[in-house]
Design a protein around this motif. Structure first.
Motif, PDB file in Angstrom:
ATOM      1  N   MET A  20       0.837  -1.207   0.000  1.00 17.60           N
ATOM      2  CA  MET A  20       0.000   0.000   0.000  1.00 17.60           C
ATOM      3  C   MET A  20       0.870   1.254   0.000  1.00 17.60           C
ATOM      4  SD  MET A  20      -3.311  -0.815   2.418  1.00 17.60           S
ATOM      5  CE  MET A  20      -4.833  -1.490   1.682  1.00 17.60           C
ATOM      6  N   ASN A  21       1.996   1.219   0.712  1.00 14.33           N
ATOM      7  CA  ASN A  21       2.874   2.387   0.727  1.00 14.33           C
ATOM      8  C   ASN A  21       3.456   2.686  -0.653  1.00 14.33           C
ATOM      9  OD1 ASN A  21       2.645   3.216   3.414  1.00 14.33           O
ATOM     10  ND2 ASN A  21       4.127   1.674   4.108  1.00 14.33           N
ATOM     11  N   ALA A  22       3.759   1.637  -1.402  1.00 16.59           N
ATOM     12  CA  ALA A  22       4.268   1.850  -2.765  1.00 16.59           C
ATOM     13  C   ALA A  22       3.197   2.509  -3.626  1.00 16.59           C
ATOM     14  CB  ALA A  22       4.718   0.524  -3.373  1.00 16.59           C
ATOM     15  N   ALA A  23       1.950   2.145  -3.409  1.00  8.57           N
ATOM     16  CA  ALA A  23       0.853   2.765  -4.166  1.00  8.57           C
ATOM     17  C   ALA A  23       0.699   4.234  -3.789  1.00  8.57           C
ATOM     18  CB  ALA A  23      -0.447   2.002  -3.925  1.00  8.57           C
ATOM     19  N   ILE A  24       0.745   4.520  -2.487  1.00  2.50           N
ATOM     20  CA  ILE A  24       0.655   5.912  -2.028  1.00  2.50           C
ATOM     21  C   ILE A  24       1.773   6.748  -2.653  1.00  2.50           C
ATOM     22  CG2 ILE A  24       0.854   7.420   0.006  1.00  2.50           C
ATOM     23  CD1 ILE A  24      -0.266   5.000   1.655  1.00  2.50           C
ATOM     24  N   ARG A  29       3.684  10.983  -6.162  1.00  2.00           N
ATOM     25  CA  ARG A  29       4.714  11.498  -7.075  1.00  2.00           C
ATOM     26  C   ARG A  29       4.188  11.712  -8.488  1.00  2.00           C
ATOM     27  NH1 ARG A  29      10.505   9.154  -4.781  1.00  2.00           N
ATOM     28  NH2 ARG A  29      10.356  10.391  -2.862  1.00  2.00           N
ATOM     29  N   THR A  30       3.273  10.841  -8.919  1.00  2.00           N
ATOM     30  CA  THR A  30       2.690  11.054 -10.248  1.00  2.00           C
ATOM     31  C   THR A  30       1.832  12.320 -10.231  1.00  2.00           C
ATOM     32  OG1 THR A  30       2.641   8.662 -10.568  1.00  2.00           O
ATOM     33  CG2 THR A  30       1.352   9.986 -12.108  1.00  2.00           C
ATOM     34  N   GLY A  31       1.073  12.497  -9.175  1.00  2.00           N
ATOM     35  CA  GLY A  31       0.269  13.707  -9.056  1.00  2.00           C
ATOM     36  C   GLY A  31       1.135  14.952  -9.124  1.00  2.00           C
ATOM     37  N   ILE A  32       2.192  14.976  -8.333  1.00  2.00           N
ATOM     38  CA  ILE A  32       3.077  16.147  -8.316  1.00  2.00           C
ATOM     39  C   ILE A  32       3.739  16.344  -9.677  1.00  2.00           C
ATOM     40  CG2 ILE A  32       5.268  16.967  -7.355  1.00  2.00           C
ATOM     41  CD1 ILE A  32       4.243  15.771  -4.638  1.00  2.00           C
ATOM     42  N   ARG A 269       5.487  -4.376  -4.883  1.00  2.00           N
ATOM     43  CA  ARG A 269       5.954  -2.987  -5.050  1.00  2.00           C
ATOM     44  C   ARG A 269       5.748  -2.515  -6.490  1.00  2.00           C
ATOM     45  NH1 ARG A 269      11.714  -2.814  -1.721  1.00  2.00           N
ATOM     46  NH2 ARG A 269      11.163  -4.334  -0.117  1.00  2.00           N
ATOM     47  N   LEU A 270       5.974  -3.420  -7.435  1.00  2.00           N
ATOM     48  CA  LEU A 270       5.861  -3.043  -8.842  1.00  2.00           C
ATOM     49  C   LEU A 270       4.411  -2.804  -9.259  1.00  2.00           C
ATOM     50  CD1 LEU A 270       8.867  -3.804  -9.123  1.00  2.00           C
ATOM     51  CD2 LEU A 270       8.296  -4.756 -11.340  1.00  2.00           C
ATOM     52  N   ILE A 271       3.544  -3.737  -8.919  1.00  2.00           N
ATOM     53  CA  ILE A 271       2.159  -3.530  -9.359  1.00  2.00           C
ATOM     54  C   ILE A 271       1.547  -2.338  -8.634  1.00  2.00           C
ATOM     55  CG2 ILE A 271       1.729  -5.914 -10.084  1.00  2.00           C
ATOM     56  CD1 ILE A 271       0.063  -6.071  -7.378  1.00  2.00           C
ATOM     57  N   ALA A 272       1.935  -2.127  -7.387  1.00  2.00           N
ATOM     58  CA  ALA A 272       1.412  -0.970  -6.654  1.00  2.00           C
ATOM     59  C   ALA A 272       1.898   0.321  -7.310  1.00  2.00           C
ATOM     60  CB  ALA A 272       1.845  -1.028  -5.191  1.00  2.00           C
ATOM     61  N   SER A 273       3.152   0.339  -7.732  1.00  2.29           N
ATOM     62  CA  SER A 273       3.691   1.530  -8.391  1.00  2.29           C
ATOM     63  C   SER A 273       2.977   1.771  -9.714  1.00  2.29           C
ATOM     64  CB  SER A 273       5.199   1.347  -8.657  1.00  2.29           C
ATOM     65  OG  SER A 273       5.896   1.179  -7.448  1.00  2.29           O
ATOM     66  N   ARG A 274       2.812   0.699 -10.452  1.00  5.20           N
ATOM     67  CA  ARG A 274       2.187   0.833 -11.772  1.00  5.20           C
ATOM     68  C   ARG A 274       0.729   1.270 -11.635  1.00  5.20           C
ATOM     69  NH1 ARG A 274       1.540  -4.177 -16.071  1.00  5.20           N
ATOM     70  NH2 ARG A 274       0.931  -2.927 -17.897  1.00  5.20           N
ATOM     71  N   MET A 275       0.018   0.666 -10.707  1.00  2.00           N
ATOM     72  CA  MET A 275      -1.390   1.015 -10.518  1.00  2.00           C
ATOM     73  C   MET A 275      -1.542   2.435  -9.982  1.00  2.00           C
ATOM     74  SD  MET A 275      -2.847  -2.522  -8.879  1.00  2.00           S
ATOM     75  CE  MET A 275      -3.279  -3.969  -9.876  1.00  2.00           C
ATOM     76  N   GLY A 276      -0.650   2.832  -9.089  1.00  2.00           N
ATOM     77  CA  GLY A 276      -0.719   4.184  -8.553  1.00  2.00           C
ATOM     78  C   GLY A 276      -0.514   5.213  -9.655  1.00  2.00           C
ATOM     79  N   TYR A 277       0.443   4.937 -10.508  1.00  2.00           N
ATOM     80  CA  TYR A 277       0.692   5.825 -11.646  1.00  2.00           C
ATOM     81  C   TYR A 277      -0.537   5.911 -12.538  1.00  2.00           C
ATOM     82  CZ  TYR A 277       2.372   6.885 -16.378  1.00  2.00           C
ATOM     83  OH  TYR A 277       2.526   7.399 -17.632  1.00  2.00           O
ATOM     84  N   HIS A 278      -1.111   4.750 -12.873  1.00  2.00           N
ATOM     85  CA  HIS A 278      -2.244   4.749 -13.788  1.00  2.00           C
ATOM     86  C   HIS A 278      -3.518   5.287 -13.146  1.00  2.00           C
ATOM     87  CE1 HIS A 278      -0.606   3.056 -17.441  1.00  2.00           C
ATOM     88  NE2 HIS A 278       0.136   2.254 -16.698  1.00  2.00           N
ATOM     89  N   ALA A 279      -3.623   5.193 -11.840  1.00  2.00           N
ATOM     90  CA  ALA A 279      -4.799   5.760 -11.175  1.00  2.00           C
ATOM     91  C   ALA A 279      -4.832   7.269 -11.391  1.00  2.00           C
ATOM     92  CB  ALA A 279      -4.768   5.422  -9.687  1.00  2.00           C
TER      93      ALA A 279
ATOM     94  N   SER B 315       9.152  -3.801 -22.874  1.00  2.00           N
ATOM     95  CA  SER B 315       8.147  -2.744 -22.764  1.00  2.00           C
ATOM     96  C   SER B 315       8.780  -1.515 -22.135  1.00  2.00           C
ATOM     97  CB  SER B 315       6.982  -3.220 -21.892  1.00  2.00           C
ATOM     98  OG  SER B 315       6.422  -2.125 -21.197  1.00  2.00           O
ATOM     99  N   ASP B 316       8.579  -0.353 -22.742  1.00  2.00           N
ATOM    100  CA  ASP B 316       9.224   0.829 -22.157  1.00  2.00           C
ATOM    101  C   ASP B 316       8.275   1.665 -21.303  1.00  2.00           C
ATOM    102  OD1 ASP B 316       7.873   1.685 -24.311  1.00  2.00           O
ATOM    103  OD2 ASP B 316       9.623   2.394 -25.424  1.00  2.00           O
ATOM    104  N   GLU B 317       7.100   1.113 -21.015  1.00  2.00           N
ATOM    105  CA  GLU B 317       6.227   1.835 -20.088  1.00  2.00           C
ATOM    106  C   GLU B 317       6.932   2.053 -18.756  1.00  2.00           C
ATOM    107  OE1 GLU B 317       1.673   1.486 -18.351  1.00  2.00           O
ATOM    108  OE2 GLU B 317       3.122  -0.062 -17.870  1.00  2.00           O
ATOM    109  N   TRP B 318       7.629   1.027 -18.287  1.00  2.00           N
ATOM    110  CA  TRP B 318       8.300   1.122 -16.999  1.00  2.00           C
ATOM    111  C   TRP B 318       9.327   2.251 -16.962  1.00  2.00           C
ATOM    112  CZ3 TRP B 318       6.515  -0.078 -12.713  1.00  2.00           C
ATOM    113  CH2 TRP B 318       5.770  -1.235 -12.504  1.00  2.00           C
ATOM    114  N   LEU B 319      10.000   2.456 -18.087  1.00  2.00           N
ATOM    115  CA  LEU B 319      11.040   3.496 -18.083  1.00  2.00           C
ATOM    116  C   LEU B 319      10.426   4.863 -17.797  1.00  2.00           C
ATOM    117  CD1 LEU B 319      13.109   2.140 -21.091  1.00  2.00           C
ATOM    118  CD2 LEU B 319      13.514   1.841 -18.635  1.00  2.00           C
ATOM    119  N   LYS B 320       9.234   5.069 -18.317  1.00  2.00           N
ATOM    120  CA  LYS B 320       8.565   6.341 -18.045  1.00  2.00           C
ATOM    121  C   LYS B 320       8.164   6.429 -16.563  1.00  2.00           C
ATOM    122  CE  LYS B 320       4.895   9.443 -19.380  1.00  2.00           C
ATOM    123  NZ  LYS B 320       3.553   9.590 -19.963  1.00  2.00           N
ATOM    124  N   ILE B 321       7.602   5.328 -16.068  1.00  2.00           N
ATOM    125  CA  ILE B 321       7.167   5.328 -14.666  1.00  2.00           C
ATOM    126  C   ILE B 321       8.360   5.581 -13.737  1.00  2.00           C
ATOM    127  CG2 ILE B 321       6.135   3.919 -12.833  1.00  2.00           C
ATOM    128  CD1 ILE B 321       4.383   2.578 -14.904  1.00  2.00           C
TER     129      ILE B 321
END
Lengths: 327, 327, 327, 327
Positions: A20-24, A29-32, A269-279, B315-321
């Motif tokens: 959950m922390n990785a998602a937060i 950071r994506t928001g900022i 950590r990876l899926i949380a990061s990816r999902m947080g970015y895409h959210a 996949s280069d999506e990760w590089l952007k993230i």
């Protein structure tokens, strides 16, 4: 057309899950990065009602990606189930100009978000965060991989002592409605029997299998059972086994809440990061009131109401493989 | 139409990977379940040449699913590259009546299997076993998840000490041709820079980023680099950094072979079990000379020659993230 | 008679070690328990010079006992070696009324404390915090047990892959002047050879042993070497081995800084807690300018100048045991 | 004067403990080094009665030092409690010419050895192997350090989730008569309350402490309780807490048998190696019917009857430290 989102809030709700922390961190950071203001809400919808909301910056999520639990804390909120509670909560968002919400949690948490959308038009996005992995619309939920690895490590240890004593161990893992933790950890530890809510194996069948093995002098046995199995759990099974196979030295371990904690695995950590970015991307692109998910490696956006209503389909290929490999 | 397979052999070859034992277990038990005789070949194609082959039963793979390494040991064989070597190896199979082969390994191992098929008509199936994850035709290779989690745990520890000292750490992980371990472990540990063979980031760009951060007084930095990055690896990068940013306290750690060992993660045990099961099924169904793989959650059978020739798409999506989240 | 101490500061200095946070926590809470004000100094003597000092309360050390690194950060300070630097540092203490200091670190850190005492009469107590375990006057130093367990876990993993390949692995662990990490981790992992600064084994003797084993076809070999061994370390040894025993498949791993990080072991948390408690007790009882240590389970107070000057005696019983057990 | 021992047997008995394999390895290799024949007895005294005894060589203990459990398996034997059972057991030793015995276990196991000595004059040496650490005559027992670290890691995880939810967790650890695991793991995880058999804290006192903290809004609480505490264990405590402090969200976890398994810690491997070596030395030097122990770092030989009769003294310094640090 939906107005552009400019200030968003993020919260974690329901049972906590490692990652959950990785998602937060990813949401903040994506928001900022996209010029938004980002607010953290403490203790889920409770904090929203009690106005426990603070502005977050890039530093406030530094060095948290490896931490278990959730820095925003989590809770279940009764008050939020009433229209008055939600009105109060929404007022606390609106006074800060918050016009978008990211919710990390499970079905109950998404239901709350959906209400905020229906009643106040607030754009929301859900991120699947639950160790149970039983959400529709995604192959991964944050925390499952860590929880199941925690279970596997614990059961490996129990097997050491089971093996030293020629004992039968019945290990209960989490999963009230879903058997994924039991199924995956059971396969991974070579359990002789795996009992899950989705399947109809009775304790009698297990005992028949055990007594047949006893005759073959295959002594060590491991049963992994989900807490939601119809038998009522490990203690109930142990009672029946002790009655019917008194020669077996039978022990019970209930793993319990340690499955919720711990530093998240790489995948979580990876899926949380990816999902947080895409959210956040999703909020910005006007794709609202959806749960972001990963299906067949691709991002998938499921309307919250469908995510809440539907159940993940259970593949029974594994059940066949288990029977063959545990022999 | 292909004759029915009745006796099969299994071997592990090339670099060892955690989870190989789970694959061996699945091949042996599935084979026995279907009434086959199953033989283990020791030290890959070397043991095939030297007749180091033994019959396996269900017990011989008990209690190995959680073990690192491979109970069949592994090696690279020069002699097998010659027609004489392969002739000798095949003779040792044929004298036992072995009419099917399962090979757990990477491209080099599959090339050997393909030769046996082309020269002697031996039905073969490959199982992708490599910590590098760089095989075509599968989303998962046995050992990758464990290796990357080992790297993550190690880097988490290094970050503790980096953080205590405000140091720059350059951590080199495995990956001669593929950057997956670096990419995944770098994202999961919040590395500020990730350098991989697939991408063209120069050390100069990294240094520019570092010196900009130095100005911003963001002191702790972590660079994760794959051993196959064009810079030549962590030591080379450290030299350049020390020259150009002498104020940074720069340290190097090369994780090395500890990434290959350890008890396999849950996922590695599961995919190895599933692939081992399907490898035997595949031999029985006359689907020969293929690599079993998992793509988008489904079993996929890729002809060995294609598996060897093609490369996994990056996949280069990760590089952007990464750029957004490491800020 | 010494005045009663009323305000104390605590700092960590030199190389960081897991368990330092537990020591800080114990100093802070024991201080508060006895009615003292407690200040944290950031980055060792550097922070003292730069006035990076803050008041701590019970909450500021909550939830840190399990964390690696040190929340006070650590550094080596050149400026503090000059009288001017120390004058500046002391002024920053005195302006807050700080009249006692607890220093967690090794010999260099204690030397700094001793100077403060000699030049300004400041009451100081040292707590032994170093992963090297080479301090006089104590059986335990904070961080050693964690570091050696980290080394053991890493070497266990390396043995998996060594075993799979019948390889010789040379693993270099930390220890510039002291061989304790090498000795303990080497014994615990069943290393065939252990090379430490305290003992005079030459690479030639090792090679003689290896070639004799090669004849006996005992193929797997593990050498653990301390970075401070006279041979110059793992890479130098590997070069010589490759020249003289070219048939051996020889690999090197240098564990490096990951030995400094990670969540502290139970023992490190306990001894750090106990020493932190007694350090404050010691200041209060007027027992100044000593290092608190644990010898034969009892607390021992060694004058700082003796702790700095003397060396821990090396017991060679283990060397005999190693020879017998690694055969 | 005692005859020279020439053939020895080794067994593990009672509850298994991580590190027993390291002890077996040390006994076997030291025995062989001194020219003895060494036999392994399977499943403790049971195997001695059932003649499950086999000759061991140096290879038979290769690669086991890192394994949990015991390769010789362990059991409690009812039959051995009768003179007939022991007669049968001794006959199986004598027919092989075995004239010395090393027993790894706890009080029950030592009692068996003492009987063999008293009734047949068999020279015996005991090695303290129990996770409970409660044996007289030694500071270390094999398995304690590993068990307590397993408990600490589990409780750390539970604290993650406790912290995320502001919950009270009551964690029960092993220890029927001795509270060492509870005490050490409780201190190391910063538990607010630690309940052990050796001390008289009542649940009422704990509840008083909790409700006082509730007033101070210090919400997260962790109670570690030994299974042998007079309260009856975690479930009983939870019931009372829920009645008296219904506002607290109280959860229970019982760690159970996972504390017995897992790869042994460095210390457990070392003390097991050292004790195994000295057990054989002791047999050879005619120092019979003693338990080897380590007291204040030195080897200590306690007559078995004293080791069985006396209890380890409990130091209450820790209890004071706990009160100060958990505040």
């Amino acid at each position: 057309m939906s107005k552009k989102v400019t200030k968003i809030a993020v919260l974690t709700s329901g049972g906590d899950a490692p990652g959950m922390n990785a998602a937060i961190r990813a949401v903040v950071r994506t928001g900022i990065y996209y010029g938004l203001e980002v607010y953290g809400v403490v203790r889920g919808y409770n904090g929203m009602i009690e106005d426990d909301i603070f502005k977050m910056d890039s530093r406030s999520v530094a060095n948290i990606i490896q931490r278990g639990g959730t820095i925003l804390k989590t809770a279940r909120s009764k008050e939020f189930m009433s229209p008055e509670g939600r009105q109060k909560a929404y007022a606390n968002l609106i006074k800060r100009g918050i016009d978008g919400l990211v919710v990390v949690g499970g079905n109950g948490s998404f239901t709350g978000a959906l209400k905020l959308h229906e009643e106040f038009g607030l754009p929301c996005v859900g991120i699947p965060g639950t160790i149970d992995k039983d959400l529709y619309g995604t192959d991964f939920t944050i925390g499952f991989d860590t929880a199941v690895n925690t279970a596997v490590e614990a059961i490996d240890k129990i097997r050491d002592t089971a093996d030293a004593h020629d004992r039968l161990f019945i290990v209960e893992v989490m999963g009230r409605d879903a058997g994924y933790i039991a199924l995956h950890s059971g396969i991974a530890t070579g359990a002789e029997h795996i009992l899950i809510p989705e399947e109809d194996t009775s304790v009698e069948e297990v005992i028949a299998g055990l007594s047949e093995k006893e005759k073959r002098k295959k002594l060590v046995n491991l049963i992994v059972v989900a807490e939601g199995h119809k038998s009522g759990g490990a203690n109930h099974i142990a009672e029946i086994v002790k009655q019917q196979l008194p020669n077996l030295d039978t022990k019970v371990t209930i793993l319990g809440h340690l499955q919720r904690g711990g530093s998240p695995s790489c995948i979580d950590r990876l899926i949380a990061s990816r999902m947080g970015y895409h959210a956040v991307e999703s909020l910005l692109q006007g794709r609202h009131n959806v749960m972001v998910g990963i299906l067949d490696n691709a991002m998938k956006y499921t309307p919250l109401e469908i995510a809440i209503r539907e159940k993940q389909r259970f593949s029974d290929e594994w059940l066949k493989i288990v029977k063959i490999l545990a022999s």
